[in-house]
Design a protein around this motif. Structure first.
Motif, PDB file in Angstrom:
ATOM      1  N   LEU A 144     -23.286  31.909  84.685  1.00 16.39           N
ATOM      2  CA  LEU A 144     -24.466  31.249  85.251  1.00 16.39           C
ATOM      3  C   LEU A 144     -24.920  30.104  84.331  1.00 16.39           C
ATOM      4  O   LEU A 144     -26.011  30.125  83.786  1.00 16.39           O
ATOM      5  N   ASN A 145     -24.049  29.127  84.148  1.00 11.57           N
ATOM      6  CA  ASN A 145     -24.412  28.000  83.287  1.00 11.57           C
ATOM      7  C   ASN A 145     -25.043  26.873  84.111  1.00 11.57           C
ATOM      8  O   ASN A 145     -24.952  26.859  85.343  1.00 11.57           O
ATOM      9  N   PRO A 146     -25.723  25.913  83.456  1.00  7.50           N
ATOM     10  CA  PRO A 146     -26.428  24.865  84.196  1.00  7.50           C
ATOM     11  C   PRO A 146     -25.542  24.053  85.145  1.00  7.50           C
ATOM     12  O   PRO A 146     -25.979  23.697  86.239  1.00  7.50           O
ATOM     13  N   SER A 147     -24.271  23.778  84.721  1.00  3.16           N
ATOM     14  CA  SER A 147     -23.400  22.965  85.577  1.00  3.16           C
ATOM     15  C   SER A 147     -23.088  23.694  86.891  1.00  3.16           C
ATOM     16  O   SER A 147     -23.045  23.092  87.967  1.00  3.16           O
ATOM     17  N   ARG A 148     -22.900  25.031  86.786  1.00  3.70           N
ATOM     18  CA  ARG A 148     -22.627  25.810  87.991  1.00  3.70           C
ATOM     19  C   ARG A 148     -23.846  25.828  88.904  1.00  3.70           C
ATOM     20  O   ARG A 148     -23.727  25.679  90.117  1.00  3.70           O
ATOM     21  N   MET A 149     -25.036  26.022  88.296  1.00  4.05           N
ATOM     22  CA  MET A 149     -26.262  26.073  89.084  1.00  4.05           C
ATOM     23  C   MET A 149     -26.508  24.739  89.802  1.00  4.05           C
ATOM     24  O   MET A 149     -26.927  24.708  90.960  1.00  4.05           O
ATOM     25  N   ALA A 150     -26.225  23.621  89.074  1.00  5.63           N
ATOM     26  CA  ALA A 150     -26.422  22.291  89.672  1.00  5.63           C
ATOM     27  C   ALA A 150     -25.482  22.095  90.859  1.00  5.63           C
ATOM     28  O   ALA A 150     -25.885  21.593  91.920  1.00  5.63           O
ATOM     29  N   ALA A 151     -24.217  22.521  90.687  1.00  5.15           N
ATOM     30  CA  ALA A 151     -23.220  22.385  91.764  1.00  5.15           C
ATOM     31  C   ALA A 151     -23.641  23.203  92.980  1.00  5.15           C
ATOM     32  O   ALA A 151     -23.510  22.767  94.128  1.00  5.15           O
ATOM     33  N   ARG A 152     -24.183  24.386  92.715  1.00  3.72           N
ATOM     34  CA  ARG A 152     -24.609  25.296  93.797  1.00  3.72           C
ATOM     35  C   ARG A 152     -25.801  24.683  94.552  1.00  3.72           C
ATOM     36  O   ARG A 152     -25.870  24.710  95.778  1.00  3.72           O
ATOM     37  N   GLN A 153     -26.731  24.106  93.759  1.00  3.22           N
ATOM     38  CA  GLN A 153     -27.908  23.471  94.360  1.00  3.22           C
ATOM     39  C   GLN A 153     -27.483  22.328  95.284  1.00  3.22           C
ATOM     40  O   GLN A 153     -27.997  22.184  96.388  1.00  3.22           O
ATOM     41  N   GLN A 154     -26.505  21.553  94.776  1.00  2.61           N
ATOM     42  CA  GLN A 154     -25.990  20.416  95.561  1.00  2.61           C
ATOM     43  C   GLN A 154     -25.378  20.890  96.877  1.00  2.61           C
ATOM     44  O   GLN A 154     -25.590  20.310  97.928  1.00  2.61           O
ATOM     45  N   ARG A 155     -24.596  21.999  96.756  1.00  2.43           N
ATOM     46  CA  ARG A 155     -23.941  22.563  97.940  1.00  2.43           C
ATOM     47  C   ARG A 155     -24.969  23.039  98.958  1.00  2.43           C
ATOM     48  O   ARG A 155     -24.830  22.851 100.150  1.00  2.43           O
ATOM     49  N   LYS A 156     -26.063  23.641  98.424  1.00  4.27           N
ATOM     50  CA  LYS A 156     -27.126  24.137  99.293  1.00  4.27           C
ATOM     51  C   LYS A 156     -27.789  22.992 100.045  1.00  4.27           C
ATOM     52  O   LYS A 156     -28.037  23.060 101.245  1.00  4.27           O
ATOM     53  N   VAL A 157     -28.081  21.893  99.309  1.00  5.14           N
ATOM     54  CA  VAL A 157     -28.715  20.713  99.907  1.00  5.14           C
ATOM     55  C   VAL A 157     -27.805  20.135 100.991  1.00  5.14           C
ATOM     56  O   VAL A 157     -28.242  19.758 102.077  1.00  5.14           O
ATOM     57  N   GLY A 158     -26.501  20.116 100.691  1.00  4.86           N
ATOM     58  CA  GLY A 158     -25.503  19.597 101.636  1.00  4.86           C
ATOM     59  C   GLY A 158     -25.475  20.386 102.929  1.00  4.86           C
ATOM     60  O   GLY A 158     -25.367  19.822 104.023  1.00  4.86           O
TER      61      GLY A 158
END
Lengths: 143, 189
Positions: free
Chosen positions: B173-187
């Protein structure tokens, strides 16, 4: 009798197939153990082996630490002074591990960086080890 | 300066190395070898694998919501598991931190005011505060025990647990993974 012999034959074939499977499992386990036993740094320079993302990160870490100690001792030995030494080591430590690994292996840096940042893995302790070994060897070989 | 003059620096390196090895031995006896800690580590590793597997899954639009829910649940479980693991490590970390503070006091008592090495570069002002602490004069190439001690702490103390294989598994659960997940959610929204 016939039935018994048939059943015993089928049992034998089943046993054979089971033993084949267990043999395959054993060889897999042996291969895994052999892979683990061979040194990580040895595998970095062997293009016939594969590196997992964790292996690549660990290898980058240890290459940087060894580089820090060796370059520090060499700089002290040749009595190099000034920030040239620090900057040259920083550039070397940043670029050498990934360059070395990409010569011998095909690495997917996006996949590796999901686990940890390979470009900066172990850079901070390597810098500390470099300055420490440089200072100590510079002091010892000071004319 | 000769090898004889610089022996102080080597002694400090030796003290820190031995102290770190002893601290790791203590940690092994108090934490790493306990069943609770081993179980917590295994749980984190297992959840890391499960989460990676879920991340790789390609799902249809109808199943996306349930897939996201299962990822959320796994993330929550992983967060709790790594918190439990860190909690178990805390006791020994506090004990080791205190013993290293004591060690610093002892080294300081022995080497304050002594030049232990000569620096091959002129340190910047902030570092000079550490490398010239307790020394007299204005030759800033002289190095006090504090600088060597700090370098040992950064270089040796952080590498020994890794060398001995005592590092705990990292949660993905590192920041880069969380950011990628957030982006995917927004998409998807």
């Amino acid at each position: 009798m016939v039935l018994r012999s048939r059943s015993s034959k089928s049992a034998k074939t089943q046993v054979k197939s089971n033993s084949k499977e267990s043999n395959a499992d054993k060889t897999d386990q042996q291969q895994q153990l052999q892979q683990k036993a061979t040194y990580l740094l040895q595998r970095v320079f062997d293009s016939t082996t594969t590196l997992t993302p964790e292996d690549a990160i660990a290898a980058a870490h240890w290459i940087r630490q060894i580089l820090g100690i060796v370059v520090g001792i060499v700089y002290g030995l040749i009595q190099l002074t000034g920030f040239t030494g620090i900057m040259s080591f920083f550039t070397l430590a940043l670029m050498l591990p990934t360059t070395l690994m990409s010569i011998f292996h095909e690495l997917d840096f996006d996949e590796i960086n999901k686990h940890n940042n390979i470009q900066t893995e172990g850079l901070f302790p390597a810098m500390a080890l470099f300055v420490l070994s440089w200072t100590l060897s510079y002091t010892v070989f000071l004319r | 300066m000769t090898l004889a003059d610089a022996y102080g620096a080597f002694v400090i390196v030796g003290i820190v190395t031995v102290a770190t090895l002893l601290a790791e031995l203590l940690s092994y006896l108090l934490v790493y070898s306990t069943k609770d800690y081993v179980r917590a580590c295994d749980r984190v590793r297992e959840l890391n694998k499960k989460l990676e597997k879920e991340d790789r899954k390609v799902v249809s639009v109808e199943k996306r919501k349930s897939h996201e829910k299962s990822i959320d649940r796994l993330e929550e479980e992983l967060k709790q598991a790594s918190q439990k693991m860190d909690g178990l490590k805390m006791r020994s970390s506090v004990l080791i931190g205190l013993s290293f503070l004591l060690l610093y006091r002892m080294v300081a008592a022995a080497w304050t005011g002594h030049v232990v090495a000569r620096l091959p570069f002129l340190p910047i002002k902030i570092i000079q505060a550490l490398s010239f602490r307790g020394l007299q004069g204005n030759d800033y190439y002289q190095c006090s025990f504090g600088f060597i001690y700090t370098l040992c702490t950064m270089g040796i103390k952080s590498n020994i647990p890794k060398l001995l294989g005592f590092t705990s598994p990292k949660s993905i659960l590192n920041p880069s993974r969380m950011a990628a997940r957030q982006q995917r959610k927004v998409g998807t929204d």
